[in-house]
Every structure is written in C-alpha cells, then in structure tokens.
Motif scaffolding. Sequence first.
Motif, mmCIF file in Angstrom:
data_model
loop_
_atom_site.group_PDB
_atom_site.id
_atom_site.type_symbol
_atom_site.label_atom_id
_atom_site.label_comp_id
_atom_site.label_asym_id
_atom_site.label_seq_id
_atom_site.Cartn_x
_atom_site.Cartn_y
_atom_site.Cartn_z
ATOM 1 N N VAL A 4 1.097 -1.271 -0.436
ATOM 2 C CA VAL A 4 -0.347 -0.060 -0.072
ATOM 3 C C VAL A 4 0.624 0.728 -0.102
ATOM 4 C CG1 VAL A 4 -1.924 1.122 2.093
ATOM 5 C CG2 VAL A 4 -2.182 -1.059 0.688
ATOM 6 N N SER A 5 1.067 2.169 -0.905
ATOM 7 C CA SER A 5 1.403 3.354 -0.618
ATOM 8 C C SER A 5 0.344 4.321 0.728
ATOM 9 C CB SER A 5 1.497 4.235 -2.079
ATOM 10 O OG SER A 5 1.963 5.320 -2.570
ATOM 11 N N LEU A 6 1.227 5.312 1.036
ATOM 12 C CA LEU A 6 0.569 6.114 2.015
ATOM 13 C C LEU A 6 1.323 7.659 1.229
ATOM 14 C CD1 LEU A 6 1.665 5.425 4.972
ATOM 15 C CD2 LEU A 6 -0.148 4.931 3.640
ATOM 16 N N GLU A 7 0.403 8.643 0.875
ATOM 17 C CA GLU A 7 0.170 9.953 0.254
ATOM 18 C C GLU A 7 -0.239 11.046 0.677
ATOM 19 O OE1 GLU A 7 -1.548 11.774 -3.317
ATOM 20 O OE2 GLU A 7 0.326 10.149 -4.121
ATOM 21 N N LEU A 8 0.801 11.885 1.533
ATOM 22 C CA LEU A 8 0.134 12.681 1.908
ATOM 23 C C LEU A 8 0.111 14.638 1.075
ATOM 24 C CD1 LEU A 8 -0.352 14.406 4.704
ATOM 25 C CD2 LEU A 8 2.094 14.584 5.209
ATOM 26 N N LYS A 9 -0.734 14.808 1.509
ATOM 27 C CA LYS A 9 -1.495 16.521 0.467
ATOM 28 C C LYS A 9 -1.288 17.434 1.598
ATOM 29 C CE LYS A 9 -4.671 18.103 -2.798
ATOM 30 N NZ LYS A 9 -5.851 18.239 -3.776
ATOM 31 N N ALA A 10 0.050 18.438 1.782
ATOM 32 C CA ALA A 10 -0.460 19.101 2.600
ATOM 33 C C ALA A 10 1.097 20.546 2.261
ATOM 34 C CB ALA A 10 0.435 18.566 3.658
ATOM 35 N N SER A 11 1.038 21.007 2.884
ATOM 36 C CA SER A 11 2.153 22.443 2.830
ATOM 37 C C SER A 11 2.930 21.446 4.262
ATOM 38 C CB SER A 11 1.756 23.653 3.033
ATOM 39 O OG SER A 11 1.029 23.814 4.313
ATOM 40 N N VAL A 12 4.202 22.884 3.652
ATOM 41 C CA VAL A 12 4.832 22.586 5.023
ATOM 42 C C VAL A 12 4.688 22.945 6.313
ATOM 43 C CG1 VAL A 12 7.789 23.391 5.701
ATOM 44 C CG2 VAL A 12 6.938 22.938 2.994
ATOM 45 N N ILE A 13 3.988 24.097 6.491
ATOM 46 C CA ILE A 13 3.426 24.694 7.256
ATOM 47 C C ILE A 13 2.282 23.468 8.141
ATOM 48 C CG2 ILE A 13 1.791 26.322 8.636
ATOM 49 C CD1 ILE A 13 4.601 27.003 7.454
ATOM 50 N N ASP A 14 1.580 23.454 7.078
ATOM 51 C CA ASP A 14 1.075 22.265 7.455
ATOM 52 C C ASP A 14 1.559 20.795 8.327
ATOM 53 O OD1 ASP A 14 -1.589 23.284 6.398
ATOM 54 O OD2 ASP A 14 -1.462 22.061 4.609
ATOM 55 N N GLN A 42 4.588 11.902 -1.142
ATOM 56 C CA GLN A 42 5.142 10.082 -0.863
ATOM 57 C C GLN A 42 5.564 9.802 -0.133
ATOM 58 O OE1 GLN A 42 3.046 8.061 -4.076
ATOM 59 N NE2 GLN A 42 3.639 6.580 -2.719
ATOM 60 N N ILE A 43 4.466 9.231 1.074
ATOM 61 C CA ILE A 43 5.361 9.081 2.877
ATOM 62 C C ILE A 43 6.536 7.634 2.179
ATOM 63 C CG2 ILE A 43 5.327 8.947 4.560
ATOM 64 C CD1 ILE A 43 4.728 11.124 3.509
ATOM 65 N N LYS A 44 5.439 6.890 1.965
ATOM 66 C CA LYS A 44 6.591 5.414 1.983
ATOM 67 C C LYS A 44 5.662 4.570 1.538
ATOM 68 C CE LYS A 44 6.970 3.058 6.239
ATOM 69 N NZ LYS A 44 7.512 2.714 7.310
ATOM 70 N N ASN A 45 5.876 3.358 0.896
ATOM 71 C CA ASN A 45 4.932 2.151 1.180
ATOM 72 C C ASN A 45 5.356 1.210 1.714
ATOM 73 O OD1 ASN A 45 5.020 2.884 -2.149
ATOM 74 N ND2 ASN A 45 6.564 2.353 -2.800
ATOM 75 N N LEU A 46 4.194 0.393 1.852
ATOM 76 C CA LEU A 46 3.980 -0.892 3.375
ATOM 77 C C LEU A 46 3.787 -1.891 2.564
ATOM 78 C CD1 LEU A 46 0.852 1.676 5.183
ATOM 79 C CD2 LEU A 46 3.815 1.823 5.712
ATOM 80 N N THR A 47 4.142 -2.631 3.406
ATOM 81 C CA THR A 47 4.267 -4.801 2.812
ATOM 82 C C THR A 47 3.311 -5.123 4.304
ATOM 83 O OG1 THR A 47 6.065 -4.550 3.650
ATOM 84 C CG2 THR A 47 5.917 -3.707 1.410
ATOM 85 N N GLY A 48 3.740 -5.803 4.165
ATOM 86 C CA GLY A 48 2.930 -6.441 4.948
ATOM 87 C C GLY A 48 3.063 -6.760 6.726
ATOM 88 N N ASN A 49 1.866 -7.251 7.833
ATOM 89 C CA ASN A 49 2.478 -6.844 9.147
ATOM 90 C C ASN A 49 2.763 -5.536 9.348
ATOM 91 O OD1 ASN A 49 2.035 -9.628 8.583
ATOM 92 N ND2 ASN A 49 4.424 -9.773 9.828
ATOM 93 N N GLU A 50 1.919 -4.865 8.530
ATOM 94 C CA GLU A 50 1.275 -3.244 9.231
ATOM 95 C C GLU A 50 -0.236 -2.605 9.734
ATOM 96 O OE1 GLU A 50 3.987 -0.388 9.215
ATOM 97 O OE2 GLU A 50 5.227 -1.799 7.985
ATOM 98 N N ALA A 51 -0.007 -1.770 10.027
ATOM 99 C CA ALA A 51 -1.948 -1.188 10.379
ATOM 100 C C ALA A 51 -1.719 -0.281 9.709
ATOM 101 C CB ALA A 51 -1.774 -1.215 12.774
ATOM 102 N N ILE A 52 -2.828 0.101 8.932
ATOM 103 C CA ILE A 52 -3.232 0.865 8.981
ATOM 104 C C ILE A 52 -4.307 2.383 9.605
ATOM 105 C CG2 ILE A 52 -3.873 1.671 6.046
ATOM 106 C CD1 ILE A 52 -2.524 -0.434 5.094
ATOM 107 N N GLY A 53 -3.925 3.927 9.572
ATOM 108 C CA GLY A 53 -5.231 3.727 10.362
ATOM 109 C C GLY A 53 -5.090 3.772 11.049
ATOM 110 N N LEU A 54 -4.107 3.998 12.374
ATOM 111 C CA LEU A 54 -3.681 3.306 13.152
ATOM 112 C C LEU A 54 -3.445 5.086 14.560
ATOM 113 C CD1 LEU A 54 -3.117 1.416 16.052
ATOM 114 C CD2 LEU A 54 -0.720 1.897 15.655
ATOM 115 N N GLU A 55 -2.655 6.044 13.726
ATOM 116 C CA GLU A 55 -2.521 7.045 14.219
ATOM 117 C C GLU A 55 -3.624 7.923 14.479
ATOM 118 O OE1 GLU A 55 -0.840 5.729 11.782
ATOM 119 O OE2 GLU A 55 1.190 5.199 12.632
#
Length: 199
Positions: free
Chosen positions: A66-76, A144-157
């Motif tokens: 799974v790919s994680l992508e963040l849409k934000a500014s530096v200030i955000d 593009q933050i990172k690509n997750l592989t198996g054994n990951e909890a997505i949405g935990l934070e």
Amino acid sequence: SPKNKMEKLKELEFVYENFFFKGINPHIFEKNYFHLFSPREYYRGSILFSNGTIPRSLVLMQTGRVSLELKASVIDIHNLIKFTYNNILINPIFSKLTKGNKNKYLPNEKLSVIKNYINDPILTRLKMHNNRFIEDMNVVRNYQIKNLTGNEAIGLEEIFLRLPYLMKSTVISEKIYCYEIGLEHIDKMLNNGKDIIHD
C-alpha cells in the motif's frame, strides 16, 4: 477439519500479534473480540482511506503493498507534528495502552528531538523571508511518504488520536489481504478495560 483449525489459528495469531492492544489475554481476545475483525481483499488501485476523511476503521494488512501519500504544505506538516506531540501524551488511549509507562514507547531522547522541533518558531522565522518564500511554504503538495508491506496497521494514528485520515492509502500490489475492524468495535474493546489491561 485439522487444516481449517490450523488456518484459523494462524489468522488469530496474525491479528493478535499485529493489533495494538498488547495487554489483552489471548484467550479473552479469541473469545470476545477476534470475530470483530473481518477478512478483506482489496485490489490494485483501491483507496483504503482518503486524506481528510473521518476515521471509520483500522486495517491490519497481512500481504500486499500500500502506498501512503500526504497532501499538505510545509506549514501543515509542521502544525501536524506539533498537534500530534501535544495530544499523544495526554491521550487516554495512550495512557491505557502503556499503563502509564510512556517512556517505554516514547523514550526521552526521542521526545527531546520532537519537542525541540515543534518549539522552533518556524512561523516567526518565515517573516524574515520575502513573500514569495512564505507563499511557497504554504503551497499544498503531494508527498509520497512510504510504501507499506505486510504486517502493518493502516489508520492507527488516526484512530488513536481521533483525527481525520492524514494520508491517502492506495493499494499498489495486485491485491492485499487484510483484516478490518470498525471504530465502533475498537471503542467497545477500549470500554472493556477489565478485558484489555491485566497485570
């Protein structure tokens, strides 16, 4: 059949080991909570969570990417780190899960680095630059933050801090196999403190 029992045991072990309640008795978990986790398959291009939407579930990914992508500014991003730091230490879920031993999960040296960062008066320093630079710091970009592989909890934070989903989560492998649990079920587990935390 013995094969089905073995498969169920493997599924149970995976969910138990990758879920964030480490203080729960395994037998109680199997009896009272394992059925709350629904097995799912998502295929390439599926969006698990979209940036800014309200948390509804947590995904424990067993296989796939799974790919994680963040849409934000530096200030955000700066404000997000500051908000997370200020809220995680007073978060009742964090206190319950760590049994009050916060330094075990956030050692003082890591806290110092984060604290120094968020106390950096970035907005004050930006005023020393020209308007073009300030505008650039406020431009919303896709990271593009990172690509997750198996054994990951997505949405935990997001579940943990009760924030809108911070990142867009997209399946980039042929498919992923995972277990999904709704927010209402997580709250049910949290409310059963006698089951979750034990000595």
